[in-house]
Design a protein around this motif. Structure first.
Motif, PDB file in Angstrom:
ATOM      1  N   GLN A 134     -11.320  33.785 -48.923  1.00 33.26           N
ATOM      2  CA  GLN A 134     -10.049  34.345 -49.386  1.00 33.26           C
ATOM      3  C   GLN A 134      -9.442  35.239 -48.300  1.00 33.26           C
ATOM      4  OE1 GLN A 134     -11.748  36.007 -53.074  1.00 33.26           O
ATOM      5  NE2 GLN A 134     -10.105  34.983 -54.196  1.00 33.26           N
ATOM      6  N   ASP A 135     -10.283  36.037 -47.644  1.00 36.39           N
ATOM      7  CA  ASP A 135      -9.799  36.905 -46.574  1.00 36.39           C
ATOM      8  C   ASP A 135      -9.290  36.090 -45.392  1.00 36.39           C
ATOM      9  OD1 ASP A 135     -10.481  39.048 -48.136  1.00 36.39           O
ATOM     10  OD2 ASP A 135     -12.144  39.731 -46.871  1.00 36.39           O
ATOM     11  N   CYS A 136     -10.041  35.077 -45.001  1.00 34.67           N
ATOM     12  CA  CYS A 136      -9.628  34.254 -43.860  1.00 34.67           C
ATOM     13  C   CYS A 136      -8.293  33.569 -44.137  1.00 34.67           C
ATOM     14  CB  CYS A 136     -10.705  33.221 -43.533  1.00 34.67           C
ATOM     15  SG  CYS A 136     -12.217  33.920 -42.840  1.00 34.67           S
ATOM     16  N   GLN A 137      -8.134  33.042 -45.342  1.00 36.50           N
ATOM     17  CA  GLN A 137      -6.863  32.408 -45.679  1.00 36.50           C
ATOM     18  C   GLN A 137      -5.733  33.433 -45.723  1.00 36.50           C
ATOM     19  OE1 GLN A 137      -7.549  30.188 -49.332  1.00 36.50           O
ATOM     20  NE2 GLN A 137      -8.047  28.356 -48.158  1.00 36.50           N
ATOM     21  N   ALA A 138      -6.024  34.634 -46.234  1.00 39.64           N
ATOM     22  CA  ALA A 138      -5.000  35.686 -46.255  1.00 39.64           C
ATOM     23  C   ALA A 138      -4.573  36.051 -44.842  1.00 39.64           C
ATOM     24  CB  ALA A 138      -5.531  36.912 -46.989  1.00 39.64           C
ATOM     25  N   ALA A 139      -5.534  36.081 -43.914  1.00 37.75           N
ATOM     26  CA  ALA A 139      -5.213  36.403 -42.525  1.00 37.75           C
ATOM     27  C   ALA A 139      -4.327  35.332 -41.899  1.00 37.75           C
ATOM     28  CB  ALA A 139      -6.503  36.566 -41.719  1.00 37.75           C
ATOM     29  N   ILE A 140      -4.617  34.063 -42.167  1.00 44.59           N
ATOM     30  CA  ILE A 140      -3.785  32.979 -41.643  1.00 44.59           C
ATOM     31  C   ILE A 140      -2.372  33.074 -42.206  1.00 44.59           C
ATOM     32  CG2 ILE A 140      -3.441  30.479 -41.559  1.00 44.59           C
ATOM     33  CD1 ILE A 140      -5.732  31.392 -39.797  1.00 44.59           C
ATOM     34  N   ARG A 141      -2.255  33.319 -43.511  1.00 43.39           N
ATOM     35  CA  ARG A 141      -0.916  33.446 -44.104  1.00 43.39           C
ATOM     36  C   ARG A 141      -0.175  34.635 -43.515  1.00 43.39           C
ATOM     37  NH1 ARG A 141      -3.691  31.987 -48.988  1.00 43.39           N
ATOM     38  NH2 ARG A 141      -3.887  34.190 -49.513  1.00 43.39           N
ATOM     39  N   TRP A 142      -0.886  35.741 -43.297  1.00 46.66           N
ATOM     40  CA  TRP A 142      -0.247  36.927 -42.720  1.00 46.66           C
ATOM     41  C   TRP A 142       0.262  36.632 -41.312  1.00 46.66           C
ATOM     42  CZ3 TRP A 142      -0.528  40.060 -38.528  1.00 46.66           C
ATOM     43  CH2 TRP A 142       0.115  41.308 -38.603  1.00 46.66           C
ATOM     44  N   LEU A 143      -0.525  35.960 -40.517  1.00 48.71           N
ATOM     45  CA  LEU A 143      -0.111  35.626 -39.158  1.00 48.71           C
ATOM     46  C   LEU A 143       1.114  34.713 -39.167  1.00 48.71           C
ATOM     47  CD1 LEU A 143      -3.669  35.136 -37.672  1.00 48.71           C
ATOM     48  CD2 LEU A 143      -1.980  36.755 -36.780  1.00 48.71           C
TER      49      LEU A 143
END
Length: 300
Positions: A118-127
Motif C-alpha cells: 500500500q505504501d509503495c503504491q501510494a509513493a508511485i501515485r504521489w510521484l
C-alpha cells in the motif's frame, strides 16, 4: 550507467542485505552526495502520505536539464523489517537522464502486509501526482528492488489493478501502474516456503501476521504470482543459483507465471551467486539492466 556510481553499490554492501538484517547506513548520505552528477537537485524525506507514518517518506533526485524524464524508483530490501532509502543504487540512472526516487515503507514491526505494498503504491501515485514539479514523465516509470524490495516491485508491476487492498494516501486519481520491473532475487510465491513459516518468528511470519488458520489465503494475497496477467509490464529478473535465503525456484516460478500470461520476461541466473554479491554488478549484468530500461522507457 557510469562505472563510478556502480562502485557505490558495492561500497554500500548489497550482498550484506539479508531477510532479517538491515545494513548499516552510517555515512551513506555524504557518500551519495559526493557521487551525484553536477546539477542534480535533491529533496529528501518528503512525505508521500500527509501526516502519515515516519516511514512513509521518499527521496527524489532530479537531473539538470529541461523536459520530462523517465522515472526509476528504488525499493530497498531488508526482510520487510529493516533497510532504508538512503542507500539507493538507482542514483546511477541520473547519468542516463532519469529522475530517481528512493522510498521507505512501513516495516513489519510497524504494520503487517499489505501495508508495505500500500505504501509503495501510494509513493508511485504521489510521484505521478507531482510529475510536473519533478519533470517526470508519468508514462515512463521503472521500479527496481532487491530481496524484500524485489517482492514489492514485482507486486507493483503485477497488482496495480487489484482490489485485494485499499489505496492509501493522496493522488488516488493516479494509477500506480509502472512500465517495467527489475527484480533482484525477490520472493514471488510464499506457498513454496511451506506453512511452517506462518505464525512463526521469522521474517515471513512477521510480514504476514497471525493467520488464524488461513495461512494459504494470506500467502496467496501476498504472492506476486497470484496476479500474473497479460497486462503486466516487462520484467528483468536476476537471481543467484546459490542464494541461501530466497531460493532460485522463487524467481523461476515468477518467470513461469509471467510467461504463461504472455508477458515479456527475462530471468538471468548467476552461477555461484548468493543473496546479492559482486556477480550482480558485473559488466554483463549492468549492460543488461541499462538496455532493459532504455528499451522499455523509450518515448512513444
Amino acid at each position: 550507467m557510469r562505472s563510478v556510481v556502480w562502485v557505490l553499490v558495492g561500497l554500500l554492501g548489497l550482498n550484506a542485505e539479508a531477510w532479517g538484517q538491515a545494513t548499516p547506513n552510517a555515512g551513506a548520505r555524504p557518500l551519495l552526495q559526493n557521487l551525484l552528477p553536477a546539477g542534480v537537485t535533491v529533496e529528501r524525506d518528503v512525505a508521500y502520505v500527509t501526516n502519515g507514518h515516519e516511514r512513509q517518506r521518499l527521496d527524489v533526485y532530479v537531473p539538470a536539464g529541461e523536459g520530462k524524464r523517465p522515472l526509476l524508483v528504488w525499493v530497498h530490501g531488508g526482510g520487510w523489517q529493516g533497510g532504508n532509502k538512503d542507500r539507493s543504487p538507482a542514483i546511477a540512472a541520473l547519468n542516463q537522464g532519469c529522475v530517481v526516487a528512493s522510498i521507505n515503507y512501513r516495516l513489519s514491526q510497524h504494520a503487517t502486509f499489505p501495508a508495505q505494498i500500500q505504501d509503495c503504491q501510494a509513493a508511485i501515485r504521489w510521484l505521478k501526482g507531482n510529475a510536473e514539479k519533478y519533470r517526470i514523465d508519468a508514462e515512463r516509470v521503472c521500479v527496481w528492488g532487491a530481496s524484500a524490495g524485489g517482492h514489492l516491485v514485482a507486486l507493483l508491476g503485477m497488482a496495480s489493478d487489484t482490489k485485494a487492498w485499499e489505496p492509501i494516501g493522496e493522488h488516488r486519481d493516479q494509477s500506480p501502474r509502472v512500465q517495467c520491473v527489475i527484480d533482484w532475487f525477490g520472493p514471488a510465491d510464499f506457498s513454496l516456503f511451506g506453512e511452517v513459516v506462518a505464525n512463526s518468528d521469522n521474517v515471513i511470519g512477521k510480514l504476514i501476521g497471525p493467520t488464524n488458520g488461513d495461512a494459504n489465503e494470506k500467502f496467496k494475497v501476498a504472492s506476486p504470482v497470484t496476479y500474473a496477467s497479460k497486462d503486466d509490464p516487462p520484467f528483468l529478473i536476476m537471481h543467484g543459483d546459490k542464494d541461501p535465503l530466497v531460493p532460485l525456484r522463487q524467481s523461476e516460478r515468477l518467470q513461469e507465471a509471467l510467461q504463461a500470461a504472455g508477458v515479456k520476461v527475462q530471468l538471468v541466473v548467476l552461477p555461484g551467486a548468493g543473496h546479492g554479491g559482486p556477480q550482480f554488478l558485473a559488466e554483463e549484468q549492468r549492460n543488461a539492466m541499462v538496455e532493459f530500461v532504455r528499451a522499455n522507457l523509450q518515448p512513444e
